[in-house]
Write an enzyme that holds these catalytic residues in place. Structure first.
Site, mmCIF file in Angstrom:
data_model
loop_
_atom_site.group_PDB
_atom_site.id
_atom_site.type_symbol
_atom_site.label_atom_id
_atom_site.label_comp_id
_atom_site.label_asym_id
_atom_site.label_seq_id
_atom_site.Cartn_x
_atom_site.Cartn_y
_atom_site.Cartn_z
ATOM 1 C CG ASP A 94 -1.576 0.921 1.605
ATOM 2 O OD1 ASP A 94 -1.783 1.563 0.180
ATOM 3 O OD2 ASP A 94 -2.189 1.777 2.353
ATOM 4 C CG ASP A 96 -2.104 7.771 0.347
ATOM 5 O OD1 ASP A 96 -1.339 8.364 0.465
ATOM 6 O OD2 ASP A 96 -2.210 7.144 -0.628
ATOM 7 C CD GLU A 103 -4.502 7.957 4.287
ATOM 8 O OE1 GLU A 103 -4.736 7.843 2.934
ATOM 9 O OE2 GLU A 103 -3.857 6.432 5.098
ATOM 10 N NE ARG A 139 -12.406 9.137 1.077
ATOM 11 C CZ ARG A 139 -11.823 8.304 0.948
ATOM 12 N NH1 ARG A 139 -10.032 8.765 1.874
ATOM 13 N NH2 ARG A 139 -11.314 7.192 1.018
ATOM 14 C CB SER A 183 -1.970 2.812 -3.869
ATOM 15 O OG SER A 183 -2.602 4.672 -3.385
ATOM 16 N N GLY A 184 -5.273 2.372 -3.722
ATOM 17 C CA GLY A 184 -6.165 3.167 -3.305
ATOM 18 C C GLY A 184 -5.997 4.111 -3.944
ATOM 19 C CE LYS A 228 -4.835 -1.370 -1.605
ATOM 20 N NZ LYS A 228 -3.867 -0.700 -0.759
ATOM 21 C CG ASP A 251 -2.587 2.720 6.461
ATOM 22 O OD1 ASP A 251 -3.021 3.222 7.131
ATOM 23 O OD2 ASP A 251 -2.750 2.300 5.582
ATOM 24 C CG ASN A 254 -8.048 -0.080 1.042
ATOM 25 O OD1 ASN A 254 -7.610 0.473 1.802
ATOM 26 N ND2 ASN A 254 -7.940 0.585 -0.089
#
Length: 303
Positions: A94, A96, A103, A139, A183-184, A228, A251, A254
């Site tokens: 991941d 962030d 983030e 967001r 990554s998301g 992922k 972390d 997701n």
């Protein structure tokens, strides 16, 4: 010896004394003498898992919890795993709050005066209290009209690489491993950051822009938990690797499916549900802990 407990602490806070290592060895069945990987900072304690009366696999996580309890609060992480499969050939990470300290979407929101609001949504999504995909859309919608140029400012002025990340990736790649940043977050960040750290590739979401401004949308389908996991399985199959050959770190909620399906899935400074479910957790050490976990000594790290 068929298993090993690797004890690692933060490079700026060495805590591994002979007495502490002896105390941990007492709760490991058939423990051998510790093998130092970096004096004061990292050590292996090999041990033998007793023959079980059932066919259930050995619970390495429960053994790590027992070893952690023996530390009596010392700021040391413990990773327990089989010796034979500790070296990994595929690494997924991941970005962030894992490979970097920030983030990115929260930093973008700061430029439109909405960081606190967006950070609250991010936190809930990472804890698993909100579904990732709708939370991301919500967001991103708040970023409509933001000049895309702020991305360069954020990378230059606000992004910090998590200590140990470049050494981890470069050492694994030097020794034939493959590393993917999954990554998301967004490609405008994962592209530059993956190059800074040294990853082979990066996968993330695409922010839609209209001219120089963000449109408040993200391209579908969104790369989240299932994507992922799919990346892990795809890369494992592409390189013909066994389940045990894979390592993943993250972390948030997701990341959990990816962590659970890796040979070793590590929760990094993670949300409680993630830390409780991952194979191992890092609460104190930096990312070089994942090299020590593979049996590397400090002098074997890539520069």
């Amino acid at each position: 010896m068929d298993h090993v407990a690797t004890l690692v602490c933060h490079p700026e806070r060495p805590a591994l004394s002979d007495a502490l290592l002896a105390r941990v060895a007492q709760v490991l069945p058939g423990a051998q003498s510790p093998r130092m990987l970096n004096p004061g900072l990292a050590a292996d304690i090999p041990f033998r898992v007793p023959a079980a009366a059932t066919d259930e696999p050995y619970d390495a996580r429960a053994q790590a919890d027992r070893a952690r309890a023996a530390l009596d609060g010392a700021p040391v992480d413990v990773i327990v795993q089989p010796v034979a499969t500790r070296r990994k050939r595929l690494f997924l990470a991941d970005m962030d709050s894992t490979m970097i300290g920030q983030e990115c979407i929260d930093e973008l929101a700061d430029f439109v005066g909405l960081k606190e609001r967006v950070s609250a949504i991010t936190e809930r999504a990472m804890r698993g209290e909100l579904a990732f995909e709708p939370a991301l859309r919500e967001r991103v919608a708040l970023l409509a009209g933001l000049d895309i140029g702020v991305v360069d400012r954020i990378i230059a002025e606000r992004i910090t690489l998590t200590p140990g990340g470049p050494a981890l990736v470069r050492t694994m790649r030097r020794d034939g491993g493959y590393a993917a940043l999954v990554s998301g977050g967004f490609t405008v960040f994962t592209g530059p950051i993956s190059r800074m750290i040294g990853f082979d590739e990066h996968r993330s979401n695409v922010l839609v822009a209209e001219g120089r401004e963000l449109a408040g949308r993200v391209e579908e389908p969104i790369l989240g938990k299932e994507a992922k996991l799919a990346a892990l399985l795809e890369l494992r199959d592409r390189f013909g690797l066994a389940h045990a050959d894979t390592l993943a770190i993250g972390d948030g909620a997701n990341d959990l499916a990816m962590l659970e399906q890796a040979g070793l899935g590590v929760a990094f400074r993670a949300k409680p549900a993630v830390a409780a479910s991952a194979h191992a957790r890092l609460d104190h050490a930096d990312l070089t802990a994942l090299l020590y976990a593979q049996g590397y000594r400090r002098e074997e790290f890539a520069d």
